[in-house]
Write an enzyme that holds these catalytic residues in place. Structure first.
Site, PDB file in Angstrom:
ATOM      1  N   GLU A 163       0.825  -1.210   0.000  1.00 32.55           N
ATOM      2  CA  GLU A 163       0.000   0.000   0.000  1.00 32.55           C
ATOM      3  C   GLU A 163       0.863   1.267   0.000  1.00 32.55           C
ATOM      4  OE1 GLU A 163      -3.071   0.705  -0.392  1.00 32.55           O
ATOM      5  OE2 GLU A 163      -4.004  -1.278  -0.335  1.00 32.55           O
ATOM      6  N   GLU A 166       2.224   1.642  -3.486  1.00 30.07           N
ATOM      7  CA  GLU A 166       1.209   2.062  -4.448  1.00 30.07           C
ATOM      8  C   GLU A 166       0.853   3.536  -4.290  1.00 30.07           C
ATOM      9  OE1 GLU A 166      -1.159  -2.222  -4.988  1.00 30.07           O
ATOM     10  OE2 GLU A 166      -2.117  -0.547  -3.941  1.00 30.07           O
ATOM     11  N   GLU A 167       0.771   4.027  -3.060  1.00 31.02           N
ATOM     12  CA  GLU A 167       0.327   5.397  -2.824  1.00 31.02           C
ATOM     13  C   GLU A 167       1.439   6.422  -2.953  1.00 31.02           C
ATOM     14  OE1 GLU A 167      -1.876   5.815   0.785  1.00 31.02           O
ATOM     15  OE2 GLU A 167      -3.420   4.358   0.201  1.00 31.02           O
TER      16      GLU A 167
END
Length: 286
Positions: A163, A166-167
């Site tokens: 995560e 991805e961010e």
């Protein structure tokens, strides 16, 4: 129809040879049926009714029918025979039925959604935070920890690193689970488990995900914890205080141990290794 079997069924006037649905027995006195080939809904209803009659004679209790999405025309026929929706995935619907005239003991659908919040802190005492373009934080100006949902078959520690990548495209390594929060009536009335994971950054340059992230930056952890929104919300304030304590080395979370279950499946054990008085072997089974 795939996997059907012949059986003799008797009515009042004659003996009739018909096909029944082939159910694979389970360990709990039930059967599972998977429909693989196209079928007329009326024929399916007849086969299902006859099959339930035979299963009842054999003492079968629960019946599971896995219905691929391309056979959705059979749903109504199954519901008319007493089946209910148990759960659905993108490519199939699972239907369930309890044959005895008693309260059923079939396991419920998954009750929790599992998520992560990533506490990424660098050697300067700065924490990686984001502002989101969507959801309840949209337009609030609140800086928050990167969060996300754990995928099916994905470890909590892996989900946290994914995560963040991805961010923000910041590369990290997992350190500990610091805490977890449970709430109810959250996503489509499911309960929710959120694991706060501490990660160590392996890179520092941020390239935010434009679709979901409005902004991302490194800020002093004290600045993150002092935000009015964090201070006014007990859950956020408690998590921030845990993170502050960890920064000051006054808190110990849960590290990981790769292990296996009795059946040989890969498993991850999370435990407090600082207070453990004896070593654990990676050969231990959970």
């Amino acid at each position: 129809m795939s996997g059907s079997t012949g059986s003799m069924m008797v009515d009042e006037d004659h003996v009739q040879q018909i096909e029944l649905l082939n159910g694979t027995p389970d360990s709990f006195g039930g059967v599972s049926v998977e429909i693989k080939n196209p079928m007329d809904s009326n024929l399916f209803g007849d086969l299902l009714r006859a099959s339930i009659s035979q299963w009842r004679q054999k003492g079968t209790r629960g019946v599971w029918i896995k219905l691929p999405i391309q056979h959705a025309n059979l749903v109504e026929a199954a519901v008319k025979q007493g089946f209910w929706y148990h759960h659905a995935e993108p490519d199939y619907l699972m239907l369930a039925h309890w044959i005895p005239n008693t309260a059923h003991s079939l396991p419920a659908n998954a009750s929790h959604r599992v998520g992560i919040a990533a506490f990424v802190i660098n050697s300067k005492g700065e924490v990686l935070v984001v502002q989101e373009k969507n959801g309840i934080f949209k337009g609030t100006g609140v800086w928050k920890l990167p969060t996300g949902v754990v995928n099916e078959g994905e470890d909590i520690c892996t989900a946290a690193m994914r995560e963040v990548d991805e961010e923000t495209q910041v590369k990290t390594e997992f350190v500990e689970v610091l805490a977890f929060r449970q709430s109810h009536k959250s996503f489509y009335n499911k309960s929710d488990l959120m694991f706060v994971c501490m990660l160590r950054p392996l890179s520092s340059e941020i390239q935010k995900q434009d679709e979901e992230i409005e902004a991302a930056q490194w800020i002093p952890i004290e600045e993150y914890a002092a935000q009015p929104f964090v201070k006014k919300n007990p859950a956020f304030d408690s998590i921030a205080n845990i993170c502050l304590a960890k920064k000051d080395m006054k808190y110990t979370g849960f590290s990981t141990l790769a292990t296996t279950t009795r059946s040989g499946k890969t498993s991850t054990l999370y435990f407090n290794n600082q207070d453990l008085k004896q070593p654990l072997s990676s050969d231990n089974q959970a």
